[in-house]
Design an enzyme around this catalytic site. Structure first.
Site, PDB file in Angstrom:
ATOM      1  N   ARG A 227      -6.217   1.666  -7.656  1.00  0.00           N
ATOM      2  CA  ARG A 227      -6.819   0.142  -7.615  1.00  0.00           C
ATOM      3  C   ARG A 227      -5.206  -0.560  -8.266  1.00  0.00           C
ATOM      4  O   ARG A 227      -5.722   0.009  -9.695  1.00  0.00           O
ATOM      5  CB  ARG A 227      -8.372  -0.196  -7.749  1.00  0.00           C
ATOM      6  CG  ARG A 227      -8.041  -1.854  -7.036  1.00  0.00           C
ATOM      7  CD  ARG A 227      -9.514  -1.939  -8.028  1.00  0.00           C
ATOM      8  NE  ARG A 227      -9.884  -2.514  -9.059  1.00  0.00           N
ATOM      9  CZ  ARG A 227      -8.883  -3.257 -10.139  1.00  0.00           C
ATOM     10  NH1 ARG A 227      -8.397  -3.284  -9.491  1.00  0.00           N
ATOM     11  NH2 ARG A 227      -9.728  -2.676 -11.157  1.00  0.00           N
ATOM     12  N   VAL A 228      -5.118  -2.156  -7.767  1.00  0.00           N
ATOM     13  CA  VAL A 228      -4.609  -2.437  -8.442  1.00  0.00           C
ATOM     14  C   VAL A 228      -4.901  -4.137  -8.295  1.00  0.00           C
ATOM     15  O   VAL A 228      -5.117  -4.355  -6.953  1.00  0.00           O
ATOM     16  CB  VAL A 228      -2.722  -2.317  -8.724  1.00  0.00           C
ATOM     17  CG1 VAL A 228      -2.170  -1.130  -9.571  1.00  0.00           C
ATOM     18  CG2 VAL A 228      -2.382  -2.781  -7.592  1.00  0.00           C
ATOM     19  N   SER A 229      -4.686  -4.855  -9.525  1.00  0.00           N
ATOM     20  CA  SER A 229      -5.739  -6.030  -8.728  1.00  0.00           C
ATOM     21  C   SER A 229      -4.609  -7.076  -8.020  1.00  0.00           C
ATOM     22  O   SER A 229      -5.355  -7.693  -7.529  1.00  0.00           O
ATOM     23  CB  SER A 229      -5.883  -7.136 -10.298  1.00  0.00           C
ATOM     24  OG  SER A 229      -6.644  -6.167 -10.956  1.00  0.00           O
ATOM     25  N   THR A 230      -3.288  -7.196  -8.127  1.00  0.00           N
ATOM     26  CA  THR A 230      -2.506  -8.505  -7.252  1.00  0.00           C
ATOM     27  C   THR A 230      -1.453  -7.220  -6.171  1.00  0.00           C
ATOM     28  O   THR A 230      -0.387  -5.855  -7.064  1.00  0.00           O
ATOM     29  CB  THR A 230      -1.676  -8.644  -7.838  1.00  0.00           C
ATOM     30  OG1 THR A 230      -1.196  -8.465  -9.162  1.00  0.00           O
ATOM     31  CG2 THR A 230      -2.570  -9.751  -9.376  1.00  0.00           C
TER      32      THR A 230
ATOM     33  N   GLN B 291       1.925  -6.601  -8.058  1.00  0.00           N
ATOM     34  CA  GLN B 291       1.866  -4.783  -9.197  1.00  0.00           C
ATOM     35  C   GLN B 291       1.918  -3.338  -8.667  1.00  0.00           C
ATOM     36  O   GLN B 291       1.215  -3.547  -7.432  1.00  0.00           O
ATOM     37  CB  GLN B 291       0.172  -5.107 -10.195  1.00  0.00           C
ATOM     38  CG  GLN B 291      -0.283  -5.427 -11.120  1.00  0.00           C
ATOM     39  CD  GLN B 291      -1.590  -5.803 -11.052  1.00  0.00           C
ATOM     40  OE1 GLN B 291      -2.741  -6.032 -10.397  1.00  0.00           O
ATOM     41  NE2 GLN B 291      -2.263  -5.765 -12.483  1.00  0.00           N
TER      42      GLN B 291
END
Length: 194
Positions: free
Chosen positions: A7-10, A13
């Site tokens: 998982r990355v937030s944006t 990324q």
């Protein structure tokens, strides 16, 4: 089976570093998403949790990929533990297939139990205080018209509708519905025997 969660937030990324970790641990299936970790309402996280089975191992880059808050992390780890799933977190060097990793799972389970106990204690204290002040009303019983219940009950018993439809028609949850059915049947049995 080794399953990975990335998982990355944006959208900006990159997941390259996490993908390298998945290769390092020879992960067979990866669930990946670009979404904030502010809560656990994430499509790929949910899909991974329903896919993963007893004996599988979940591989993550770090705990922060799984959850942003300690409370969410504890709940997720407890959920994995209850399913009999192992966990490897690369950054924290946690591997629950080892004795040290199992100890971490035990600590998380203890923290979850402690949090539940504290919550129940605060709830009891709040209710006691509200009773002292005369403000506590207790759980309100659901009002269902007796004639309406009897009519829906008869249709259900005659297999004209399903139990689910009967509950929906009466706006009752399963526990409440079956409790009412039991009380209704007991009352009618007494009436017939008298």
């Amino acid at each position: 089976m080794r399953i990975g969660y990335i998982r990355v937030s944006t959208e900006e990324q990159h997941t390259d570093r996490q993908e390298t970790i998945m290769q390092k641990y020879e992960v067979e299936k990866v669930f990946s998403e670009k979404i904030s970790g502010k809560n656990t309402d994430r499509p790929q996280l949910k899909e991974m949790l329903s896919f993963i089975r007893t004996g599988d191992t979940l591989v993550i880059e770090s705990y922060s990929r799984l959850a942003r808050s300690t409370a969410d992390l504890i709940k997720l780890v407890e959920q994995l533990n209850s399913k009999g799933v192992n966990l490897i977190s690369d950054k924290e060097h946690i591997d629950t297939t080892t004795p040290q990793g199992k100890l971490m799972f035990t600590i998380f389970a203890g923290l979850a139990e402690f949090e539940r106990t504290c919550l129940l204690e605060r709830q009891r204290e709040g209710i006691a205080e509200a009773k002292k002040q005369g403000k506590y009303k207790g759980r309100q019983s659901i009002k269902v018209d007796n004639e309406q219940f009897q009519e829906v009950y008869n249709r259900w018993k005659n297999n004209e509708i399903t139990a689910r439809k009967a509950m929906a028609d009466l706006n009752l949850k399963p526990d409440t519905f079956y409790r009412r059915v039991k009380a209704y049947e007991q009352a009618n049995t007494k009436t017939k025997t008298e």
